[in-house]
Design an enzyme around this catalytic site. Structure first.
Site, PDB file in Angstrom:
ATOM      1  CG  ASN A 110      -4.320 -60.482  29.219  1.00 41.18           C
ATOM      2  OD1 ASN A 110      -4.225 -59.342  29.589  1.00 41.18           O
ATOM      3  ND2 ASN A 110      -4.100 -61.685  29.776  1.00 41.18           N
ATOM      4  CG  HIS A 156      33.928 -47.412  -4.879  1.00 36.60           C
ATOM      5  ND1 HIS A 156      34.165 -48.542  -4.078  1.00 36.60           N
ATOM      6  CD2 HIS A 156      33.895 -48.054  -6.324  1.00 36.60           C
ATOM      7  CE1 HIS A 156      34.215 -49.566  -4.662  1.00 36.60           C
ATOM      8  NE2 HIS A 156      33.905 -49.480  -6.269  1.00 36.60           N
ATOM      9  CB  SER A 277      25.913 -21.315  11.818  1.00 37.45           C
ATOM     10  OG  SER A 277      26.825 -20.734  12.740  1.00 37.45           O
ATOM     11  CE  LYS A 283      27.827 -24.132   7.743  1.00 34.75           C
ATOM     12  NZ  LYS A 283      28.272 -24.813   9.273  1.00 34.75           N
ATOM     13  CG  ASN A 285      24.174 -25.506   8.802  1.00 45.23           C
ATOM     14  OD1 ASN A 285      25.059 -25.444   7.997  1.00 45.23           O
ATOM     15  ND2 ASN A 285      24.199 -25.125  10.169  1.00 45.23           N
ATOM     16  CD  GLU A 290      23.370 -31.956   9.120  1.00 49.33           C
ATOM     17  OE1 GLU A 290      23.373 -31.518  10.364  1.00 49.33           O
ATOM     18  OE2 GLU A 290      23.631 -31.072   8.417  1.00 49.33           O
TER      19      GLU A 290
HETATM   20  N1  ARG Z   1      -2.058 -51.952  30.228  1.00 50.75           N
HETATM   21  C1  ARG Z   1      -1.988 -53.238  29.632  1.00 50.75           C
HETATM   22  C2  ARG Z   1      -1.045 -53.587  28.387  1.00 50.75           C
HETATM   23  O1  ARG Z   1      -0.712 -52.428  27.867  1.00 50.75           O
HETATM   24  C3  ARG Z   1      -3.246 -54.002  29.597  1.00 50.75           C
HETATM   25  C4  ARG Z   1      -3.248 -55.517  29.708  1.00 50.75           C
HETATM   26  C5  ARG Z   1      -3.328 -55.970  31.050  1.00 50.75           C
HETATM   27  N2  ARG Z   1      -3.319 -56.912  31.442  1.00 50.75           N
HETATM   28  C6  ARG Z   1      -2.885 -57.565  32.511  1.00 50.75           C
HETATM   29  N3  ARG Z   1      -3.074 -58.897  32.736  1.00 50.75           N
HETATM   30  N4  ARG Z   1      -2.518 -56.957  33.519  1.00 50.75           N
HETATM   31  O2  ARG Z   1      -0.367 -54.589  28.213  1.00 50.75           O
END
Ligand code: ARG
Length: 461
Positions: A110, A156, A277, A283, A285, A290
């Site tokens: 994490n 405008h 085109s 054409k 373009n 776009e």
């Molecule tokens: N691949 C996960 C993500 O991108 C990594 C973190 C995973 N953490 C967990 N508690 N499963 O978020």
């Protein structure tokens, strides 16, 4: 492949769940940042004595080799891995055995993924900034060539008052300079390290968070571990900044589309930057512009994905957050793609000055100047405005312009008119007279260019 968490489970994960869960197909682009973050972490573990220093050195050296092998193509990423973090750690363990297993001490995926994404996007911001810088330089260079290129300014989409092409381009330059400064802001707030937040509640090991932050070139550590793992403001802010830039690019693109049409014919795109085109032989373009206009919607979609992903999400990490990467990667990829095509298209287009000048001659865009002429001779503005309106109506009736309307007719509508009215409504004079800061007079636009070049330098410092 056996999962790292196999100890807790009786069964292997269903292959459909594995595919559904896996992020390696898109997070593998963070391999360099992941390995960089792991090296900083391992070195800190060694320095603080949390793991043996020699083992830490072995880990760092092997991680470098893994990166080199990935870059040379010698090592391929396993598509069945859950994510890039698991893949790198598994590869390290394959190579170093139990020493490799020490890397993840005092760390969670994490805080690891939160760090990787910050590092990755920090690099991306530099790439986007370089492109925007190039765009600003291109616009300044083009403006210097067109300080005296008179064109109609519009409100405008109706011809309104005379400006120059340089003045028009410098308006866009201002937008892109603000985009640059927004990118700098995002980077400033992004550059703090979540590493050490662990899964959510930090760790009991005596880690040195400031050491890893410093070695990764970050400005400090994130102050709260729950926030450290679950904050994605930096993705939202970056997506918002590039969305704003896409608004600017789409407006500019729309004008180029108009300018290329036979109705305007203010510019001609280089053959290398236009398309034909399949059926209409005549054409040519403006597809690039776009497509940029179309891609703006796609980037706004990425921003919406990120905002919606975070709505109401309790603390701290949830798997929902894995959705951050595809959205923000798509946003930065798209804006880079747009910029890198748009810039050479601008550089190679031909500006059809005569057509701009001819369009400026029609549409009575000097009517305000005619009214101002009377004001300067003492008439209240509202009276001058009304008198000029009547003259314009008379011109339209007779198929004339203010330039070709005979002096007698001027005089018969107001005796303040004299021969010098023709100088006052001369388009070049109308432009040159607007010397107010920010205005279209060549000297004023020159000052705008100088200021823009200085601002660009400040933004790139
Ligand atoms: N691949 C996960 C993500 O991108 C990594 C973190 C995973 N953490 C967990 N508690 N499963 O978020």
């Amino acid at each position: 492949m056996a999962k790292m968490w196999a100890g807790r489970f009786q069964k292997e994960v269903d292959s459909r769940v594995n595919d559904f869960n896996s992020s390696v197909s898109f997070d593998q682009r963070m391999a360099k940042q992941d390995i960089g973050g792991s090296i900083a972490h391992a070195a800190m573990l060694g320095e603080t004595g949390i793991i043996d220093k020699h083992e830490a050195e072995l880990i760092c050296a092997e991680l470098e080799k893994i990166l080199a092998d990935l870059e040379s193509g010698k090592l391929e990423i396993d598509p069945l891995a859950e994510d890039i973090h698991m893949f790198v750690e598994a590869e390290l363990t394959k190579r170093l055995g139990s020493t490799g297993k020490r890397l993840h001490t005092a760390r969670s995926r994490n805080d690891q993924v939160a760090l990787d994404l910050r590092l990755y996007l920090r690099d991306e911001i530099e790439e986007i900034k370089a492109l925007v810088g190039k765009l600003v330089q291109t616009l300044c260079a083009l403006s210097k060539e067109h300080l005296e290129t008179v064109m109609p300014g519009y409100t405008h989409l109706q011809r309104a008052q005379p400006i120059t092409f340089a003045h028009h381009l410098m308006a866009y330059t201002q937008m892109f300079l603000r985009d640059l400064s927004r990118l700098n802001d995002v980077k400033k707030r992004m550059n703090f390290s979540p590493l050490g937040s662990g899964a959510l509640a930090g760790t009991t090991y005596p880690i040195d968070r400031k050491m890893t932050a410093r070695s990764l070139g970050m400005d400090g550590i994130m102050q709260n571990s729950l926030d450290g793992v679950s904050d994605r403001d930096y993705c939202i802010e970056l997506a918002a900044a590039v969305s704003t830039m896409m608004v600017h690019l789409s407006r500019f693109s729309e004008e180029i589309i108009l300018w290329c049409s036979w109705e305007f014919k203010f510019i001609e795109l280089d053959d290398a930057y236009a398309t034909g085109s399949s059926i209409m032989p005549q054409k040519k373009n403006p597809d690039i512009t776009e497509l940029i206009r179309g891609k703006a919607g796609r980037v706004f979609g990425d921003l919406t994905t990120l905002l919606t992903m975070m709505i109401g999400l309790p603390l701290a990490y949830h798997k929902d957050i894995q959705e951050d990467k595809e959205a923000i990667f798509d946003a930065v990829d798209t804006v880079k793609l747009c910029l890198s095509t748009f810039i050479p298209m601008l550089e190679t287009m031909t500006v059809l000055k005569e057509n701009m000048r001819a369009a400026a001659a029609k549409g009575f865009i000097n009517a305000t100047d005619c009214a101002d002429y009377l004001v300067k001779k003492g008439l209240p503005f509202r009276d001058a405005y009304k008198c000029t309106g009547e003259l314009v109506a008379a011109c339209i009736k007779q198929g004339l312009t203010l330039e070709t309307l005979p002096l007698e007719q001027y005089k018969s509508s107001c005796d303040l008119f004299d021969e010098d009215i023709y100088d006052a409504i001369n388009l070049e004079a109308c432009v040159k007279g607007r010397t107010v800061p920010g205005g279209p007079a060549p000297e004023s636009v020159k000052a705008q260019i100088e200021a823009a070049e200085q601002e660009l330098e400040r933004c790139q410092r």
